[in-house]
Motif scaffolding. Structure first.
Motif, PDB file in Angstrom:
ATOM      1  N   PRO A 219       0.799  -1.227   0.000  1.00  0.00           N
ATOM      2  CA  PRO A 219       0.000   0.000   0.000  1.00  0.00           C
ATOM      3  C   PRO A 219       0.831   1.277   0.000  1.00  0.00           C
ATOM      4  O   PRO A 219       0.336   2.334  -0.403  1.00  0.00           O
ATOM      5  CB  PRO A 219      -0.829  -0.117   1.284  1.00  0.00           C
ATOM      6  N   ASP A 220       2.092   1.183   0.407  1.00  0.00           N
ATOM      7  CA  ASP A 220       2.940   2.375   0.460  1.00  0.00           C
ATOM      8  C   ASP A 220       3.815   2.544  -0.776  1.00  0.00           C
ATOM      9  O   ASP A 220       4.720   3.381  -0.795  1.00  0.00           O
ATOM     10  CB  ASP A 220       3.831   2.323   1.710  1.00  0.00           C
ATOM     11  N   VAL A 221       3.566   1.738  -1.817  1.00  0.00           N
ATOM     12  CA  VAL A 221       4.364   1.847  -3.037  1.00  0.00           C
ATOM     13  C   VAL A 221       4.236   3.258  -3.613  1.00  0.00           C
ATOM     14  O   VAL A 221       3.195   3.916  -3.463  1.00  0.00           O
ATOM     15  CB  VAL A 221       3.904   0.789  -4.066  1.00  0.00           C
ATOM     16  N   ASN A 222       5.282   3.737  -4.259  1.00  0.00           N
ATOM     17  CA  ASN A 222       5.248   5.048  -4.919  1.00  0.00           C
ATOM     18  C   ASN A 222       4.211   5.006  -6.047  1.00  0.00           C
ATOM     19  O   ASN A 222       4.371   4.270  -7.017  1.00  0.00           O
ATOM     20  CB  ASN A 222       6.636   5.384  -5.471  1.00  0.00           C
ATOM     21  N   LYS A 223       3.175   5.806  -5.933  1.00  0.00           N
ATOM     22  CA  LYS A 223       2.051   5.739  -6.871  1.00  0.00           C
ATOM     23  C   LYS A 223       2.201   6.750  -8.014  1.00  0.00           C
ATOM     24  O   LYS A 223       1.217   7.352  -8.471  1.00  0.00           O
ATOM     25  CB  LYS A 223       0.741   5.932  -6.113  1.00  0.00           C
ATOM     26  N   ASP A 224       3.417   6.905  -8.475  1.00  0.00           N
ATOM     27  CA  ASP A 224       3.717   7.856  -9.540  1.00  0.00           C
ATOM     28  C   ASP A 224       3.377   7.257 -10.907  1.00  0.00           C
ATOM     29  O   ASP A 224       4.238   7.061 -11.766  1.00  0.00           O
ATOM     30  CB  ASP A 224       5.199   8.257  -9.490  1.00  0.00           C
ATOM     31  N   ILE A 225       2.104   6.913 -11.090  1.00  0.00           N
ATOM     32  CA  ILE A 225       1.631   6.396 -12.380  1.00  0.00           C
ATOM     33  C   ILE A 225       0.325   7.092 -12.734  1.00  0.00           C
ATOM     34  O   ILE A 225      -0.379   7.603 -11.867  1.00  0.00           O
ATOM     35  CB  ILE A 225       1.401   4.862 -12.355  1.00  0.00           C
ATOM     36  N   LYS A 226       0.036   7.118 -14.036  1.00  0.00           N
ATOM     37  CA  LYS A 226      -1.231   7.670 -14.515  1.00  0.00           C
ATOM     38  C   LYS A 226      -2.071   6.531 -15.092  1.00  0.00           C
ATOM     39  O   LYS A 226      -1.586   5.754 -15.917  1.00  0.00           O
ATOM     40  CB  LYS A 226      -0.987   8.731 -15.598  1.00  0.00           C
ATOM     41  N   ILE A 227      -3.312   6.481 -14.649  1.00  0.00           N
ATOM     42  CA  ILE A 227      -4.222   5.421 -15.080  1.00  0.00           C
ATOM     43  C   ILE A 227      -5.407   6.047 -15.804  1.00  0.00           C
ATOM     44  O   ILE A 227      -6.103   6.899 -15.251  1.00  0.00           O
ATOM     45  CB  ILE A 227      -4.765   4.620 -13.877  1.00  0.00           C
ATOM     46  N   VAL A 228      -5.625   5.645 -17.046  1.00  0.00           N
ATOM     47  CA  VAL A 228      -6.846   6.018 -17.755  1.00  0.00           C
ATOM     48  C   VAL A 228      -7.859   4.902 -17.524  1.00  0.00           C
ATOM     49  O   VAL A 228      -7.570   3.721 -17.721  1.00  0.00           O
ATOM     50  CB  VAL A 228      -6.588   6.216 -19.259  1.00  0.00           C
ATOM     51  N   PHE A 229      -9.054   5.293 -17.088  1.00  0.00           N
ATOM     52  CA  PHE A 229     -10.052   4.302 -16.698  1.00  0.00           C
ATOM     53  C   PHE A 229     -11.387   4.559 -17.385  1.00  0.00           C
ATOM     54  O   PHE A 229     -11.864   5.694 -17.445  1.00  0.00           O
ATOM     55  CB  PHE A 229     -10.253   4.341 -15.175  1.00  0.00           C
ATOM     56  N   GLN A 414     -11.445  -5.020  -7.627  1.00  0.00           N
ATOM     57  CA  GLN A 414     -10.250  -5.634  -7.032  1.00  0.00           C
ATOM     58  C   GLN A 414      -9.122  -5.716  -8.055  1.00  0.00           C
ATOM     59  O   GLN A 414      -7.971  -5.373  -7.758  1.00  0.00           O
ATOM     60  CB  GLN A 414     -10.564  -7.047  -6.527  1.00  0.00           C
ATOM     61  N   ALA A 415      -9.452  -6.191  -9.249  1.00  0.00           N
ATOM     62  CA  ALA A 415      -8.426  -6.359 -10.286  1.00  0.00           C
ATOM     63  C   ALA A 415      -7.816  -5.019 -10.681  1.00  0.00           C
ATOM     64  O   ALA A 415      -6.601  -4.917 -10.896  1.00  0.00           O
ATOM     65  CB  ALA A 415      -9.024  -7.052 -11.511  1.00  0.00           C
ATOM     66  N   CYS A 416      -8.650  -3.971 -10.779  1.00  0.00           N
ATOM     67  CA  CYS A 416      -8.139  -2.636 -11.123  1.00  0.00           C
ATOM     68  C   CYS A 416      -7.133  -2.156 -10.080  1.00  0.00           C
ATOM     69  O   CYS A 416      -6.087  -1.583 -10.422  1.00  0.00           O
ATOM     70  CB  CYS A 416      -9.296  -1.641 -11.232  1.00  0.00           C
ATOM     71  N   LEU A 417      -7.438  -2.375  -8.807  1.00  0.00           N
ATOM     72  CA  LEU A 417      -6.529  -1.941  -7.744  1.00  0.00           C
ATOM     73  C   LEU A 417      -5.233  -2.735  -7.767  1.00  0.00           C
ATOM     74  O   LEU A 417      -4.141  -2.165  -7.637  1.00  0.00           O
ATOM     75  CB  LEU A 417      -7.217  -2.079  -6.386  1.00  0.00           C
ATOM     76  N   MET A 418      -5.319  -4.041  -7.982  1.00  0.00           N
ATOM     77  CA  MET A 418      -4.107  -4.868  -7.983  1.00  0.00           C
ATOM     78  C   MET A 418      -3.223  -4.576  -9.185  1.00  0.00           C
ATOM     79  O   MET A 418      -1.985  -4.528  -9.064  1.00  0.00           O
ATOM     80  CB  MET A 418      -4.493  -6.346  -7.943  1.00  0.00           C
ATOM     81  N   LEU A 419      -3.829  -4.367 -10.365  1.00  0.00           N
ATOM     82  CA  LEU A 419      -3.020  -4.054 -11.550  1.00  0.00           C
ATOM     83  C   LEU A 419      -2.350  -2.698 -11.406  1.00  0.00           C
ATOM     84  O   LEU A 419      -1.211  -2.502 -11.841  1.00  0.00           O
ATOM     85  CB  LEU A 419      -3.886  -4.091 -12.808  1.00  0.00           C
ATOM     86  N   ALA A 420      -3.030  -1.731 -10.792  1.00  0.00           N
ATOM     87  CA  ALA A 420      -2.424  -0.420 -10.557  1.00  0.00           C
ATOM     88  C   ALA A 420      -1.211  -0.567  -9.635  1.00  0.00           C
ATOM     89  O   ALA A 420      -0.145   0.023  -9.890  1.00  0.00           O
ATOM     90  CB  ALA A 420      -3.442   0.529  -9.934  1.00  0.00           C
ATOM     91  N   GLU A 421      -1.375  -1.364  -8.586  1.00  0.00           N
ATOM     92  CA  GLU A 421      -0.257  -1.554  -7.659  1.00  0.00           C
ATOM     93  C   GLU A 421       0.909  -2.254  -8.349  1.00  0.00           C
ATOM     94  O   GLU A 421       2.073  -1.872  -8.165  1.00  0.00           O
ATOM     95  CB  GLU A 421      -0.714  -2.383  -6.451  1.00  0.00           C
TER      96      GLU A 421
END
Length: 566
Positions: A219-229, A414-421
């Motif tokens: 959960p503390d991973v650097n979330k420096d990504i952009k997600i188009v949803f 769930q899958a969207c959250l896991m793939l983002a991580e």
């Protein structure tokens, strides 16, 4: 007078016919009459799914009532406690979904059965969650999943939040089939019975979101990504955006596809298995230099994935995204010393071999089921009781996966959250998800998976699909495209053939599926769709390289086309 004409005359002249259907029936031509009345819409092990409109072979208020009365009779037969526990009811964005859902609640109330109906559209996985969270006897979901706008459907769930397995569905089917006149059923309940209906919403949402957020491994991973949803006009819009907001991810929604539009006006298709579902999301991704594209189907149980790789966007298959999920989850559980004892993963007989090999690399066994997530849910329930094995992951090739089984169906949020991580985690290592997939090919062999669906509508189409499977059984191919068939599995006849040796195929409910294993390590499977007028051909082709696997796939697809047209 033909049976088709008798059914038509009964409907068009019936005093209880819903007024909205009268004009449509009176203006039908002969071909339309035949397709709407030549058969009764099948209430099968996957519930019902079909075209909207009047007729015995259509989804409409009368066929929905017939199904619901049959289900009510099944609940009543289970006893007073089952009626008191009640039924959770959810629905998607499609035409008539809300009307069908509240009509179901009224009809259940008329039968003195309690219900809990969502205030507005919700994902299928949240309906599964609600059944479990509220302690219900079962559930109803009004949805046609990823089908075109002309469709709707009806799915039933047990007390574990799992779609009814065949043995339970058979009991409901018997009750439904015992009802002779669907037009005679009305849903007029008394004011006192109306009190059995509870409208649910934010309280259940909140508990569902908490559970979805609990799947995070880093959960503390650097979330420096952009997600188009994109929710493709469906039910994923609010839950996925809310989960991303709480988890700290930057989500760029495809605004034109966020409205709950039953006509899917701003997308060529709501099906993540088809390229048209990604067109607008790709434009957004290029404009915003996004790392990841995630597209959900209308009832939010499936998730399609696009990945920026070497400056271009690559859309993954469900097999590929599933394999990446397995790699990330298993590697992190191992790294954090959280891998349970006797870990198990579930997938289906038409899912790629790659995921199984990835899981085995981490000591996770794979158990296969027939197509349909209810069979995976059944496995989860079994080990929940026996504790012989511990669940790690479950997925199908058709873009559906389940990370944690607090839901018992495919769960796109769930899958969207896991793939983002996973995307964020690998980005800090200088890799994207295609790089991860390529590393899996290096370790386990290169595969190209594909599916070809032959659409055959109407009575003639249904007969042709049966004929294709019957011909393949009658003349089982010894080779396909010049490559020897070393083994075949027939899930209807329950036999395995290897040369002259014939053994029993056990552990599966009988199903009209054929699977051919080839000498080069590839396999091909054939089955009729349970929800659409299609015959589906699945290919898992092994090659020396991506190019080789692709060329072989084209070759085998042509060979199967010639084989089934002869």
């Amino acid at each position: 007078m033909s049976l088709t004409q008798e059914r038509y005359e009964k409907w068009v002249n019936h005093p209880n016919l819903d007024a909205r259907y009268k004009d449509v029936l009176e203006n039908m031509n002969e071909e339309e009459k035949n397709d709407a009345f030549y058969t009764l819409i099948e209430f099968g092990t996957a519930g019902m799914r079909g075209l909207l409109g009047p007729g015995t072979n259509r989804i409409n208020i009368h066929t929905i009532r017939k199904a619901t009365q049959g289900y009510a009779n099944y609940i009543i037969a289970a006893g007073k406690e089952a009626c008191e526990k009640g039924i959770a009811i959810g629905y998607d964005n499609r035409h008539m979904s809300r009307e069908f859902a509240f009509d179901c609640a009224d009809l259940l109330a008329k039968n003195n059965i309690r219900s809990y109906v969502f205030e507005s559209l919700r994902p299928t996985p949240e309906l599964s969650f609600a059944v479990r969270h509220l302690g219900c006897f079962g559930g109803i979901m009004i949805t046609a999943s990823h089908n075109p706008k002309e469709y709707n459907g009806y799915k039933l769930y047990d007390d574990k939040g799992c779609q009814l397995i065949p043995s339970l569905a058979a009991q409901v089917i018997d009750q439904v089939n015992a009802i002779e006149d669907e037009l005679a059923i009305d849903a007029n309940c008394t004011e006192e019975q109306k009190k059995l209906i509870t409208v649910i919403g934010k309280d259940v949402d909140e508990e569902y979101y908490k559970n979805v957020l609990s799947i995070q491994l880093n959960p503390d991973v650097n979330k420096d990504i952009k997600i188009v949803f994109s929710p493709e006009h469906g039910t994923a819009n609010i839950p996925v955006q809310e989960v991303y907001k709480r988890a700290g991810y930057t989500c760029i929604p495809v605004e034109e596809q966020c409205t709950p539009d039953p006509d899917f006006s701003n997308t060529p298709t709501p099906n993540p298995e088809q390229p048209g579902a990604y067109e607008l999301a790709l434009e957004y991704a290029k404009k915003n230099d996004a790392d990841l594209i995630l597209v959900c189907d209308p009832d939010a149980d499936r998730m399609g994935v696009g990945v920026k790789h070497n400056g271009e966007y690559v859309v993954l298959t469900g097999n590929q995204s599933g394999s990446v999920e397995i790699e990330y989850i298993c590697s992190q559980l191992t790294k954090q010393n959280k891998m349970p004892e006797n870990p198990v993963m579930f997938n289906t007989v038409v899912t790629s071999d790659l995921g199984e090999k990835v899981a085995a690399d981490y000591g996770v066994t794979t158990e296969k089921t027939l197509t349909g997530f209810k069979f995976i849910g059944e496995k989860v329930a079994k080990y929940e009781v026996t504790h012989e094995k511990n669940y790690v992951f479950g997925y199908e090739e058709s873009y559906g996966s389940l990370i944690k089984p607090f839901v018992r169906d495919k769960d796109a949020p769930q899958a969207c959250l896991m793939l983002a991580e996973a995307c964020a985690y690998y980005k800090k290592e200088g890799k994207d998800l295609v790089d991860v997939l390529d590393s899996l090919y290096d370790r386990h062999g290169t595969y190209e998976e594909s599916q070809v669906a032959l659409t055959l509508s109407g009575e003639a189409g249904a007969n042709r699909i049966k004929e294709i499977l019957a011909n393949l059984r009658k003349d089982s191919p010894a080779e396909i495209g010049g490559t020897k068939v070393v083994k075949s599995e027939d899930y209807k006849e329950c036999v395995i053939k290897e040369g002259d040796k014939v053994t029993e195929l056990t552990g599966f409910t009988k199903s009209d599926v054929l699977k051919y294993y080839l000498e080069d390590g590839s396999w091909i499977a054939v089955r009729p769709s349970g929800t659409e007028p299609k015959c589906k051909f699945y290919y898992c082709i092994k090659g020396a390289s991506k190019e080789d696997a692709h060329n072989k796939t084209v070759h085998f697809q042509q060979a199967m086309k010639e084989l089934t047209q002869s």
